[in-house]
Design a protein around this motif. Sequence first.
Motif, mmCIF file in Angstrom:
data_model
loop_
_atom_site.group_PDB
_atom_site.id
_atom_site.type_symbol
_atom_site.label_atom_id
_atom_site.label_comp_id
_atom_site.label_asym_id
_atom_site.label_seq_id
_atom_site.Cartn_x
_atom_site.Cartn_y
_atom_site.Cartn_z
ATOM 1 N N SER A 32 0.802 -1.231 0.000
ATOM 2 C CA SER A 32 0.000 0.000 0.000
ATOM 3 C C SER A 32 0.830 1.274 0.000
ATOM 4 O O SER A 32 0.316 2.351 -0.271
ATOM 5 N N GLY A 33 2.108 1.142 0.342
ATOM 6 C CA GLY A 33 2.921 2.350 0.515
ATOM 7 C C GLY A 33 3.131 2.703 1.977
ATOM 8 O O GLY A 33 3.807 3.684 2.295
ATOM 9 N N THR A 34 2.557 1.897 2.873
ATOM 10 C CA THR A 34 2.837 2.109 4.296
ATOM 11 C C THR A 34 4.330 1.896 4.544
ATOM 12 O O THR A 34 5.021 1.249 3.755
ATOM 13 N N ASP A 35 4.801 2.453 5.654
ATOM 14 C CA ASP A 35 6.239 2.389 5.912
ATOM 15 C C ASP A 35 6.661 1.143 6.684
ATOM 16 O O ASP A 35 7.839 0.779 6.650
ATOM 17 N N ALA A 36 5.735 0.552 7.414
ATOM 18 C CA ALA A 36 6.120 -0.594 8.241
ATOM 19 C C ALA A 36 4.873 -1.280 8.775
ATOM 20 O O ALA A 36 3.774 -0.731 8.729
ATOM 21 N N ILE A 37 5.089 -2.473 9.288
ATOM 22 C CA ILE A 37 4.030 -3.209 9.977
ATOM 23 C C ILE A 37 4.469 -3.412 11.424
ATOM 24 O O ILE A 37 5.591 -3.870 11.683
ATOM 25 N N MET A 38 3.585 -3.039 12.336
ATOM 26 C CA MET A 38 3.803 -3.405 13.733
ATOM 27 C C MET A 38 2.900 -4.586 14.025
ATOM 28 O O MET A 38 1.765 -4.640 13.549
ATOM 29 N N VAL A 39 3.410 -5.516 14.797
ATOM 30 C CA VAL A 39 2.634 -6.685 15.185
ATOM 31 C C VAL A 39 2.439 -6.621 16.694
ATOM 32 O O VAL A 39 3.413 -6.495 17.448
ATOM 33 N N ILE A 214 -9.378 -0.607 11.940
ATOM 34 C CA ILE A 214 -10.135 -0.433 10.695
ATOM 35 C C ILE A 214 -9.720 -1.464 9.643
ATOM 36 O O ILE A 214 -10.514 -1.825 8.763
ATOM 37 N N ILE A 215 -8.489 -1.968 9.764
ATOM 38 C CA ILE A 215 -8.022 -3.006 8.835
ATOM 39 C C ILE A 215 -9.017 -4.172 8.799
ATOM 40 O O ILE A 215 -9.289 -4.750 7.745
ATOM 41 N N TYR A 216 -9.548 -4.501 9.961
ATOM 42 C CA TYR A 216 -10.402 -5.683 10.088
ATOM 43 C C TYR A 216 -11.876 -5.360 9.835
ATOM 44 O O TYR A 216 -12.711 -6.246 9.785
ATOM 45 N N GLN A 217 -12.171 -4.053 9.685
ATOM 46 C CA GLN A 217 -13.561 -3.657 9.448
ATOM 47 C C GLN A 217 -13.793 -3.250 8.001
ATOM 48 O O GLN A 217 -14.807 -3.571 7.410
ATOM 49 N N SER A 218 -12.852 -2.496 7.454
ATOM 50 C CA SER A 218 -12.967 -2.060 6.067
ATOM 51 C C SER A 218 -11.572 -1.876 5.496
ATOM 52 O O SER A 218 -10.900 -0.884 5.779
ATOM 53 N N LEU A 219 -11.170 -2.850 4.702
ATOM 54 C CA LEU A 219 -9.824 -2.783 4.127
ATOM 55 C C LEU A 219 -9.668 -1.538 3.259
ATOM 56 O O LEU A 219 -8.632 -0.871 3.283
ATOM 57 N N ALA A 220 -10.731 -1.198 2.529
ATOM 58 C CA ALA A 220 -10.646 -0.035 1.631
ATOM 59 C C ALA A 220 -10.382 1.239 2.429
ATOM 60 O O ALA A 220 -9.548 2.067 2.060
ATOM 61 N N ARG A 221 -11.082 1.394 3.532
ATOM 62 C CA ARG A 221 -10.872 2.593 4.350
ATOM 63 C C ARG A 221 -9.478 2.577 4.976
ATOM 64 O O ARG A 221 -8.831 3.613 5.107
ATOM 65 N N ALA A 222 -9.013 1.400 5.353
ATOM 66 C CA ALA A 222 -7.653 1.307 5.903
ATOM 67 C C ALA A 222 -6.638 1.759 4.859
ATOM 68 O O ALA A 222 -5.716 2.534 5.164
ATOM 69 N N LEU A 223 -6.825 1.298 3.637
ATOM 70 C CA LEU A 223 -5.873 1.669 2.577
ATOM 71 C C LEU A 223 -5.922 3.168 2.282
ATOM 72 O O LEU A 223 -4.900 3.775 1.951
ATOM 73 N N ASP A 224 -7.106 3.762 2.436
ATOM 74 C CA ASP A 224 -7.229 5.211 2.221
ATOM 75 C C ASP A 224 -6.344 6.011 3.172
ATOM 76 O O ASP A 224 -5.957 7.132 2.882
ATOM 77 N N THR A 225 -6.047 5.448 4.334
ATOM 78 C CA THR A 225 -5.250 6.199 5.313
ATOM 79 C C THR A 225 -3.808 6.347 4.859
ATOM 80 O O THR A 225 -3.102 7.235 5.339
ATOM 81 N N VAL A 226 -3.364 5.484 3.964
ATOM 82 C CA VAL A 226 -1.977 5.569 3.494
ATOM 83 C C VAL A 226 -1.827 6.699 2.500
ATOM 84 O O VAL A 226 -0.943 7.554 2.646
ATOM 85 N N ARG A 227 -2.725 6.703 1.507
ATOM 86 C CA ARG A 227 -2.554 7.654 0.405
ATOM 87 C C ARG A 227 -2.455 9.075 0.905
ATOM 88 O O ARG A 227 -1.619 9.852 0.463
ATOM 89 N N VAL A 228 -3.292 9.391 1.855
ATOM 90 C CA VAL A 228 -3.363 10.776 2.303
ATOM 91 C C VAL A 228 -2.105 11.187 3.058
ATOM 92 O O VAL A 228 -1.706 12.343 3.034
ATOM 93 N N VAL A 229 -1.471 10.230 3.679
ATOM 94 C CA VAL A 229 -0.252 10.548 4.445
ATOM 95 C C VAL A 229 0.967 10.574 3.530
ATOM 96 O O VAL A 229 1.850 11.412 3.691
ATOM 97 N N GLN A 230 1.010 9.664 2.600
ATOM 98 C CA GLN A 230 2.218 9.518 1.774
ATOM 99 C C GLN A 230 2.216 10.398 0.530
ATOM 100 O O GLN A 230 3.236 10.503 -0.126
ATOM 101 N N SER A 231 1.064 11.032 0.226
ATOM 102 C CA SER A 231 1.040 11.816 -1.022
ATOM 103 C C SER A 231 1.713 13.164 -0.823
ATOM 104 O O SER A 231 1.892 13.625 0.268
#
Length: 231
Positions: A32-39, A214-231
């Motif tokens: 997605s363009g996110t910088d990292a995954i925390m587990v 939100i990842i587990y509720q709406s993947l599309a909305r979760a992905l939207d959070t990346v674009r706005v930060v990384q653009s």
Amino acid sequence: MVERIVEEWKHVFKLDPDKRIGDEALEALCLSGTDAIMVGGSSGVTYDNTVDLLSRLRRYELPCALEVTTLDAVVPGFDAYLIPVALNAGDPDYLVGRHIEALKRYGSLLPKEGTIAAEGYVIANPDCEAARVAGAKPVDEADIVAYARFADRLLRLPIVYIEYSGAFGDMEAVARARAALTNGARLFYGGGIDGAEKAAAAARAADTIVVGNIIYQSLARALDTVRVVQS
Ligand code: 1GP
């Protein structure tokens, strides 16, 4: 150094090993363009479900950090190990206690230098699971700023994490806390980011935003959070 690892992170997805996520969804998150995954998670985290998630994440090039909340699930192979220190814990074991027990048992097996660091947590949503577990003391804006300074200036921690898990927090307080960090700590914010608008607001206030539920509720909305930060 953990500081070096996290300094580029503006956006992070936090995955809970106790929650199911399909291969396609995982791929979408990792590309997605996110910088990292925390587990990490507050309950139900085991060695097996953590190993399983890490092995699936390793198909991608993204840095992976384990937020260690239980000794039973310290899995080798992560790029960084982040140890929450709950600064406003009412139960002192979550400030310094469990950590000492861990070091007594596993002190000689610590991950290699530069891959492990404490995060100064300020648990600001009294209704979240972490607040319940740690018996978090209520905080107002002045408290949040003071805890942030304490972590940055006195403890010299690399990360201050303002945790509102499950609710969107007070961005004024987050911005003021970030402005108070003069010793190089990075301000992580997590809680209630459920789409582009809140992601943008949080990204204006914090150095790094963490997106979880939100990842587990709406993947599309979760992905939207990346674009706005990384653009
Ligand atoms: C939880 O801060 C993270 O530890 C993210 O919070 O799950 O509310 O997005 P949410």
